[in-house]
Design an enzyme around this catalytic site. Structure first.
Site, PDB file in Angstrom:
ATOM      1  N   VAL A  78      -9.767  -9.312  20.908  1.00 12.63           N
ATOM      2  CA  VAL A  78     -10.801  -8.666  21.851  1.00 12.63           C
ATOM      3  C   VAL A  78     -10.839  -9.593  22.944  1.00 12.63           C
ATOM      4  O   VAL A  78     -10.798  -9.283  23.934  1.00 12.63           O
ATOM      5  CB  VAL A  78     -11.983  -8.296  21.194  1.00 12.63           C
ATOM      6  CG1 VAL A  78     -13.157  -7.965  22.225  1.00 12.63           C
ATOM      7  CG2 VAL A  78     -11.979  -7.341  20.058  1.00 12.63           C
TER       8      VAL A  78
ATOM      9  N   ARG B 161      -7.157   2.977   1.920  1.00 14.53           N
ATOM     10  CA  ARG B 161      -5.649   3.580   1.855  1.00 14.53           C
ATOM     11  C   ARG B 161      -5.742   5.201   2.038  1.00 14.53           C
ATOM     12  O   ARG B 161      -7.109   5.604   1.775  1.00 14.53           O
ATOM     13  CB  ARG B 161      -5.229   3.135   0.544  1.00 14.53           C
ATOM     14  CG  ARG B 161      -4.762   1.609   0.684  1.00 14.53           C
ATOM     15  CD  ARG B 161      -4.238   1.159  -0.829  1.00 14.53           C
ATOM     16  NE  ARG B 161      -3.450   0.084  -0.692  1.00 14.53           N
ATOM     17  CZ  ARG B 161      -4.419  -1.232  -1.012  1.00 14.53           C
ATOM     18  NH1 ARG B 161      -5.664  -1.240  -1.186  1.00 14.53           N
ATOM     19  NH2 ARG B 161      -3.894  -2.189  -1.042  1.00 14.53           N
TER      20      ARG B 161
ATOM     21  N   GLY C 188      -0.672  -5.378   5.658  1.00 12.75           N
ATOM     22  CA  GLY C 188       0.420  -5.657   4.805  1.00 12.75           C
ATOM     23  C   GLY C 188       1.566  -4.808   5.006  1.00 12.75           C
ATOM     24  O   GLY C 188       1.546  -4.000   5.760  1.00 12.75           O
TER      25      GLY C 188
ATOM     26  N   GLY D  84       2.114  -1.931   3.053  1.00 15.67           N
ATOM     27  CA  GLY D  84       1.841  -0.290   3.382  1.00 15.67           C
ATOM     28  C   GLY D  84       1.301  -0.305   4.787  1.00 15.67           C
ATOM     29  O   GLY D  84       1.677   0.888   5.494  1.00 15.67           O
ATOM     30  N   SER D  85       0.540  -0.945   5.298  1.00 15.77           N
ATOM     31  CA  SER D  85      -0.033  -0.674   6.703  1.00 15.77           C
ATOM     32  C   SER D  85       0.957  -0.849   7.975  1.00 15.77           C
ATOM     33  O   SER D  85       1.201   0.021   8.634  1.00 15.77           O
ATOM     34  CB  SER D  85      -1.046  -1.890   6.918  1.00 15.77           C
ATOM     35  OG  SER D  85      -2.019  -1.979   6.101  1.00 15.77           O
TER      36      SER D  85
ATOM     37  N   ILE E  60      -2.659 -11.722   1.723  1.00 15.85           N
ATOM     38  CA  ILE E  60      -2.633 -12.929   0.820  1.00 15.85           C
ATOM     39  C   ILE E  60      -1.396 -12.827  -0.087  1.00 15.85           C
ATOM     40  O   ILE E  60      -0.927 -14.188  -0.407  1.00 15.85           O
ATOM     41  CB  ILE E  60      -3.808 -13.087   0.205  1.00 15.85           C
ATOM     42  CG1 ILE E  60      -3.744 -11.952  -1.000  1.00 15.85           C
ATOM     43  CG2 ILE E  60      -4.975 -12.947   0.842  1.00 15.85           C
ATOM     44  CD1 ILE E  60      -4.789 -12.170  -2.261  1.00 15.85           C
ATOM     45  N   ASP E  61      -0.482 -11.913  -0.141  1.00 12.94           N
ATOM     46  CA  ASP E  61       0.457 -12.026  -1.128  1.00 12.94           C
ATOM     47  C   ASP E  61       1.819 -12.667  -0.600  1.00 12.94           C
ATOM     48  O   ASP E  61       2.722 -12.906  -1.291  1.00 12.94           O
ATOM     49  CB  ASP E  61       0.962 -10.637  -1.481  1.00 12.94           C
ATOM     50  CG  ASP E  61      -0.276  -9.886  -2.107  1.00 12.94           C
ATOM     51  OD1 ASP E  61      -1.066 -10.419  -2.727  1.00 12.94           O
ATOM     52  OD2 ASP E  61      -0.147  -8.414  -2.131  1.00 12.94           O
TER      53      ASP E  61
ATOM     54  N   ARG F  45       0.658  -9.243  -6.463  1.00 12.10           N
ATOM     55  CA  ARG F  45       1.341  -7.754  -6.729  1.00 12.10           C
ATOM     56  C   ARG F  45       2.708  -8.274  -7.165  1.00 12.10           C
ATOM     57  O   ARG F  45       3.122  -8.885  -8.236  1.00 12.10           O
ATOM     58  CB  ARG F  45       1.481  -6.863  -5.692  1.00 12.10           C
ATOM     59  CG  ARG F  45      -0.109  -6.736  -5.234  1.00 12.10           C
ATOM     60  CD  ARG F  45       0.084  -5.265  -4.319  1.00 12.10           C
ATOM     61  NE  ARG F  45       1.055  -5.095  -3.303  1.00 12.10           N
ATOM     62  CZ  ARG F  45       1.310  -4.167  -2.603  1.00 12.10           C
ATOM     63  NH1 ARG F  45       0.889  -2.841  -2.880  1.00 12.10           N
ATOM     64  NH2 ARG F  45       2.173  -4.166  -1.627  1.00 12.10           N
TER      65      ARG F  45
ATOM     66  N   ARG G  99      -9.353 -13.123  -2.936  1.00  9.36           N
ATOM     67  CA  ARG G  99      -9.330 -12.373  -1.470  1.00  9.36           C
ATOM     68  C   ARG G  99     -10.362 -13.123  -0.361  1.00  9.36           C
ATOM     69  O   ARG G  99     -10.488 -12.875   0.636  1.00  9.36           O
ATOM     70  CB  ARG G  99      -9.480 -10.857  -1.419  1.00  9.36           C
ATOM     71  CG  ARG G  99      -8.174 -10.223  -2.035  1.00  9.36           C
ATOM     72  CD  ARG G  99      -8.306  -8.550  -1.971  1.00  9.36           C
ATOM     73  NE  ARG G  99      -7.176  -7.930  -2.221  1.00  9.36           N
ATOM     74  CZ  ARG G  99      -6.051  -7.866  -1.857  1.00  9.36           C
ATOM     75  NH1 ARG G  99      -5.931  -8.543  -0.598  1.00  9.36           N
ATOM     76  NH2 ARG G  99      -4.931  -7.183  -2.123  1.00  9.36           N
TER      77      ARG G  99
END
Length: 362
Positions: free
Chosen positions: A25, A84, A112, A114-115, A137-138, A182, A274
């Protein structure tokens, strides 16, 4: 006419997302670009849930960040919320998302695997430039040596292991500590070295239950044998190892029940990893990736991700020597390779851990 940039956080939250929002921003405001935050990820985008992240500073003044945003850069989580969405996986859902973006200068997606997959699909189906920022974090995102949140998660794990070690030494205990990640064992690998663990278990090793139990029994018997000064055994276990921690500890305890005064205990750190305010390193990465993402979007570049210190060949250089732009298709291909073990990055990680396995057990 003032240009408008949209930004969203999606998938699992990670410390530093708010820092990235604040930096994005600020960079946009200096360029006279209004920023709208999308609440609750792709679901919010399809519903048109936008909120102002910039405002005019006085009558006719320059654009500045909203006070809440400017004060939240040190906080974990994400002020935009995250979710999600199954509906976004449909062509109809993505068409609605694309319609919401009509007329905007770009969309920045912070998240991450999926995003970023969603960002790639959307970029191919809408006219608005879409740029990704890796935040997970993964540390399982291709074309980026680190992602926003990784360093903070590691610091949290190491601090937790230090505390667990204190109590373990008082009682001659063997602790198995499970950490998130994961299908990627990076957090367990990196934290094991920093925390001075005796061993580390991760999916990429490909070890079965019998092998794991035999190795842990030998480790405990060797390190906590009568007459040895050592008083604790610490084992880091990645979430991706299929053997549940409670079951692993129970079966290990059964194997060592003849060892007087020695107990096996388990601890799943879970979502504790997290949370918390981002470290300096994560704040620095977040700021520099956000800067690179704004530049890319305002130039009209689409279907790319800005990566941090990547060793993956290719990628477009930027004014920041540590930041490169990679096509999202290449990012997702490399991510898949990281997880299936075919990436040189994963192979280097596993080889390194194999080389220090004996050292960890001393």
């Amino acid at each position: 006419m003032t240009r408008t940039l949209a930004v969203m956080t999606s998938g699992g939250d990670s410390p530093g997302m708010n820092t990235a929002l604040r930096a994005l921003v600020r960079v946009a405001a200096v360029r006279g670009v209004r920023v709208l935050g999308v609440e609750f990820g792709y679901e919010g985008l399809m519903e048109g849930r936008f909120r102002e992240l910039t405002r005019l500073d006085g009558e006719g003044g320059p654009l500045v960040p909203e006070p809440e945003l400017d004060a939240s850069g040190h906080l974990g989580g994400t002020i935009l919320g995250s979710a999600r969405s199954q509906r976004f996986l449909t062509a109809e859902g993505r068409a609605e998302a694309a319609r919401r973006l009509d007329g905007m200068a770009g969309l920045v997606v912070i998240g991450g695997n999926g995003s970023l997959t969603g960002a790639h699909l959307l970029a191919r189906e809408c006219r608005t430039p879409v740029v990704g920022i890796p935040a997970s974090i993964d540390n399982d995102i291709g074309c980026s040596a680190s992602a926003i949140g990784v360093d903070t998660a590691l610091n949290t794990i190491v601090e937790a292991c230090d505390r667990i070690s204190d109590t373990a030494r008082a009682h001659r205990r063997a602790f198995v500590v499970e950490v998130m990640g994961r299908h990627c064992g990076y957090l367990a690998m990196a934290a094991a070295v920093s925390a001075g663990a005796d061993a580390v278990l991760f999916r990429e090793q490909g070890r079965g239950e019998a092998d794991i139990l035999q190795a842990l029994e030998s480790l405990v018997r060797r390190n906590l044998a009568e007459g040895r000064a050592k008083r604790r055994v610490l084992v880091l276990k990645a979430e991706g190892v299929e053997l549940p921690t409670a079951l692993l500890v129970s079966r290990l305890q059964e194997r060592i029940k003849d060892m007087k005064g020695v107990e096996a205990r388990g601890m799943v750190l879970g979502h504790l990893v997290r949370g918390g305010g981002p470290t300096h390193h994560d704040r620095m990465i977040a700021g520099r990736l956000a800067f690179g993402a704004v530049e890319a979007a305002l130039e009209g570049t689409t279907d790319v991700m800005v990566g941090w210190q990547s060793t993956v060949p290719g990628g477009q250089t930027t004014p920041d020597p540590y930041v490169k732009r990679y096509p999202l298709e290449q990012v997702l291909t490399e991510t898949a390779a990281l997880l299936d073990g075919s990436s040189p990055v994963t192979q280097r990680r596993v080889k390194m851990m194999e080389s220090v396995q004996g050292v960890l057990a001393l």
